[in-house]
Design an enzyme around this catalytic site. Structure first.
Site, PDB file in Angstrom:
ATOM      1  CE1 TYR A  88      -3.195   2.983   1.051  1.00  0.00           C
ATOM      2  CE2 TYR A  88      -1.910   3.123   3.066  1.00  0.00           C
ATOM      3  CZ  TYR A  88      -2.855   3.641   2.220  1.00  0.00           C
ATOM      4  OH  TYR A  88      -3.477   4.832   2.538  1.00  0.00           O
ATOM      5  CB  SER A  96      -7.883  11.587   8.330  1.00  0.00           C
ATOM      6  OG  SER A  96      -8.652  12.758   8.408  1.00  0.00           O
TER       7      SER A  96
HETATM    8  C1  15L Z   1      -3.618   5.057   6.166  1.00  0.00           C
HETATM    9  O1  15L Z   1      -3.032   5.366   5.140  1.00  0.00           O
HETATM   10  C2  15L Z   1      -4.883   4.293   6.145  1.00  0.00           C
HETATM   11  O2  15L Z   1      -5.645   4.554   4.973  1.00  0.00           O
HETATM   12  C3  15L Z   1      -5.736   4.511   7.360  1.00  0.00           C
HETATM   13  O3  15L Z   1      -6.722   3.511   7.404  1.00  0.00           O
HETATM   14  C4  15L Z   1      -4.924   4.511   8.664  1.00  0.00           C
HETATM   15  O4  15L Z   1      -4.549   3.250   8.974  1.00  0.00           O
HETATM   16  C5  15L Z   1      -3.751   5.461   8.536  1.00  0.00           C
HETATM   17  O5  15L Z   1      -3.014   5.284   7.364  1.00  0.00           O
HETATM   18  C6  15L Z   1      -2.781   5.375   9.711  1.00  0.00           C
HETATM   19  O6  15L Z   1      -1.581   5.214   9.484  1.00  0.00           O
HETATM   20  O7  15L Z   1      -3.229   5.520  10.844  1.00  0.00           O
END
Ligand code: 15L
Length: 274
Positions: A144, A174
């Site tokens: 991701y 967020s």
């Molecule tokens: C992200 O990029 C995710 O989309 C979100 O669900 C959270 O997990 C966030 O990071 C995070 O790091 O808290």
């Protein structure tokens, strides 16, 4: 010809991808005053359109569909795709091909501004003892994070080659409120996220700007001085949640949640074939 994204909100046509997702649903409401038209897309059907809205079901992996989706807007808020760590094969279509399709469509249709929902997971393997700015080498913490890292490279390339400007927001966490100790540092309120997007739409000469998406939290690991031209002034902060979060059971010192910027994401995988 499309109007400029710096135009007054009364004539600003925005595409929001990922409109049925967690942040998409919030932004659908908070961006209303900032757009004359919101085109809302997702792979699943978003709620029926309200005034000044259009709803389009679109698979980001489908290049022709994305090309049609982008036609006629002034700026793209690209929040679509997979938002958690998953096997590479699940990330490839929506996040990697999908973001490429967004930029190609922007190029073909003369859209000059993209707000890209990047993530802290492009730098997830930095230790929580380290403070970094946007020039720190990326250290993605999974497939991701790698896909967001590639999205940022697309943003740089499409600016250098075609003059398409991007604000990449490396979103921390967020949510309505921080859910754990790590999020006391990474929290980004919905209002501050909205402010960042609007700053991105309104700031001229953005080039490819990277900003860490965080509120005014008591402890942070990211330095936004390189994005000072945005004039972003967070209005929220996690201080008021400290007591509530610190009442949670302690986290072991060697737990990834207590070690790395990316927290638990750094420990996911490998994803073996069944
Ligand atoms: C992200 O990029 C995710 O989309 C979100 O669900 C959270 O997990 C966030 O990071 C995070 O790091 O808290």
């Amino acid at each position: 010809m499309t109007a400029s994204s710096t135009a007054a909100p009364s004539s600003r046509r925005l595409l929001l991808t990922g409109a049925a997702g967690g942040l998409g649903k919030v932004l659908r409401q908070t961006l209303k005053p900032h757009a004359s038209l919101l085109r809302l897309s997702d792979i699943v059907e978003p709620q029926a359109p309200q005034e000044n809205e259009e709803v389009v079901v679109c698979d980001l992996a489908d290049k022709a569909a994305v090309d049609q989706l982008v036609k006629g807007v002034d700026a793209i808020l690209h929040f679509g795709g997979v938002s958690v760590e998953r096997p590479f094969e699940e990330i490839l279509g929506p996040n990697i091909s999908g973001t490429y399709h967004i930029y190609e469509a922007a190029r073909r249709h003369g859209v000059k501004k993209v707000i890209f929902a990047s993530s802290n997971h492009v730098v997830g393997f930095y230790k929580q003892s380290e403070t970094i700015d946007a020039l720190a080498p990326r250290r993605p913490d999974g497939y991701y994070g790698l896909s967001k890292s590639y999205g940022e490279d697309l943003a740089t390339f499409y600016f250098d080659r075609y003059g398409i400007e991007t604000l990449s927001i490396r979103i921390g966490s967020s949510f309505p409120e921080p859910q754990n100790r790590r999020m006391l540092c990474t929290w980004l309120s919905y209002d501050d996220l909205t402010q960042l997007i609007v700053k991105g739409l309104e700031t001229p000469n953005l080039g490819h700007t990277i900003v860490y998406g965080m509120s005014d939290n008591p402890t942070v690991w990211w330095d936004n001085r390189l994005a000072a031209h945005l004039g972003y002034e967070p209005k929220d902060g996690s201080a008021r949640f400290v007591d509530k979060v610190e009442a949670q059971p302690p986290v072991a010192a060697d737990d990834p949640a207590a070690l790395y910027h990316g927290g638990a994401f750094t420990a996911q995988g490998p994803f073996e074939e069944a």
